[in-house]
Write a protein that holds these residues in place. Sequence first.
Motif, PDB file in Angstrom:
ATOM      1  N   TYR A  56     -41.144  -2.915 -91.086  1.00 34.45           N
ATOM      2  CA  TYR A  56     -42.026  -2.305 -90.091  1.00 34.45           C
ATOM      3  C   TYR A  56     -42.903  -3.352 -89.403  1.00 34.45           C
ATOM      4  CZ  TYR A  56     -45.777   0.601 -88.202  1.00 34.45           C
ATOM      5  OH  TYR A  56     -46.713   1.178 -87.381  1.00 34.45           O
ATOM      6  N   GLY A  57     -43.472  -4.243 -90.187  1.00 34.38           N
ATOM      7  CA  GLY A  57     -44.366  -5.249 -89.607  1.00 34.38           C
ATOM      8  C   GLY A  57     -43.661  -6.219 -88.698  1.00 34.38           C
ATOM      9  N   ILE A  58     -42.525  -6.765 -89.152  1.00 35.29           N
ATOM     10  CA  ILE A  58     -41.770  -7.709 -88.323  1.00 35.29           C
ATOM     11  C   ILE A  58     -41.237  -7.024 -87.070  1.00 35.29           C
ATOM     12  CG2 ILE A  58     -39.747  -9.211 -88.253  1.00 35.29           C
ATOM     13  CD1 ILE A  58     -40.140  -9.745 -91.213  1.00 35.29           C
ATOM     14  N   GLY A  59     -40.792  -5.767 -87.219  1.00 34.60           N
ATOM     15  CA  GLY A  59     -40.252  -5.051 -86.061  1.00 34.60           C
ATOM     16  C   GLY A  59     -41.304  -4.780 -84.995  1.00 34.60           C
ATOM     17  N   VAL A  60     -42.483  -4.324 -85.410  1.00 34.00           N
ATOM     18  CA  VAL A  60     -43.531  -4.021 -84.433  1.00 34.00           C
ATOM     19  C   VAL A  60     -44.026  -5.292 -83.745  1.00 34.00           C
ATOM     20  CG1 VAL A  60     -45.888  -3.147 -84.182  1.00 34.00           C
ATOM     21  CG2 VAL A  60     -44.241  -1.897 -85.587  1.00 34.00           C
ATOM     22  N   MET A  61     -44.253  -6.352 -84.522  1.00 30.30           N
ATOM     23  CA  MET A  61     -44.708  -7.595 -83.919  1.00 30.30           C
ATOM     24  C   MET A  61     -43.651  -8.185 -82.991  1.00 30.30           C
ATOM     25  SD  MET A  61     -47.755  -7.944 -84.909  1.00 30.30           S
ATOM     26  CE  MET A  61     -48.043  -9.610 -84.309  1.00 30.30           C
ATOM     27  N   GLY A  62     -42.392  -8.063 -83.366  1.00 30.00           N
ATOM     28  CA  GLY A  62     -41.318  -8.546 -82.500  1.00 30.00           C
ATOM     29  C   GLY A  62     -41.225  -7.769 -81.197  1.00 30.00           C
ATOM     30  N   CYS A  63     -41.414  -6.450 -81.255  1.00 31.32           N
ATOM     31  CA  CYS A  63     -41.371  -5.638 -80.031  1.00 31.32           C
ATOM     32  C   CYS A  63     -42.508  -6.007 -79.089  1.00 31.32           C
ATOM     33  CB  CYS A  63     -41.422  -4.150 -80.394  1.00 31.32           C
ATOM     34  SG  CYS A  63     -39.950  -3.520 -81.238  1.00 31.32           S
ATOM     35  N   ILE A  64     -43.691  -6.209 -79.638  1.00 33.97           N
ATOM     36  CA  ILE A  64     -44.837  -6.589 -78.800  1.00 33.97           C
ATOM     37  C   ILE A  64     -44.613  -7.958 -78.160  1.00 33.97           C
ATOM     38  CG2 ILE A  64     -47.302  -7.118 -78.826  1.00 33.97           C
ATOM     39  CD1 ILE A  64     -47.618  -5.032 -81.034  1.00 33.97           C
TER      40      ILE A  64
END
Length: 264
Positions: free
Chosen positions: A159-167
């Motif tokens: 979840y953390g890597i995915g959200v930061m990557g999307c931003i």
Amino acid sequence: MSQFGGPNDFYGSAPSADASYNFDMPEFGQELNFQTFDNTQASVPPNYDAAYAQPPTQGLGGFYDPTAYTDTSYGQDKSGKQGATGGAGNEFDDEPPLLEELGINPNHIFQKTLAVLNPFRGTDQQILQDTDMAGPLVFCLTLGGFLLLSGKVTFSYIYGIGVMGCIFFYCLLSLMVSRSQVTFGAVASVLGYCLLPMVVLSGINILITIQGTLGLIVSGISIFWCAISASKLFATAFSMDHQQLLIAYPCAVLYGGFALITIY
């Protein structure tokens, strides 16, 4: 029957002290005469159609008459629309399917999945700009489930890597192309679909241990596969001509983080 006192005895002044009353029971042998009425008129059943056929009128008091707005045809008002009694089933004929109302398009999911599996396959630009999150959600949950079977609880990392990557990619693509063309939902959808090779890598990790030289080779292939697919989809969705290699390197860095949590 016995005779009681006169009207004055009940409604007038109080009776005298020497007044006497007779409370004897009446005789039951007398004949009772009832009045009879001759019904010479023939019985006619009521005609309800004639009552409804008359044009509705509004009362003198100005009360609302609900029958004034309905015609004699079953369930069809004067505006020509089907009412609740005549065409209740026709109200849902023009309704879209339930999956489409929820924002889930199985055809788009299938087309995006094929585009990830075959990076050299052409895909419609409108499909790639669709903000579909059903496929990415399934792939993220599948990746977390495979890692859980391997003994790794990494849902928070995914979840953390995915959200930061999307931003990060939303900001990067907004600088590279026009901001009006880039949407956060489309960026998250492309990155989520391109997570499919990492799901395959985590599934292989359940069967065999991919650490060491074999793990480096398999993980390198998965990272390259994800980076090529994501950069291809981004270049097609946002018309980034001759910029695929520029966006491929950040994609490889992002999916390298997923490969690290998958192997180790």
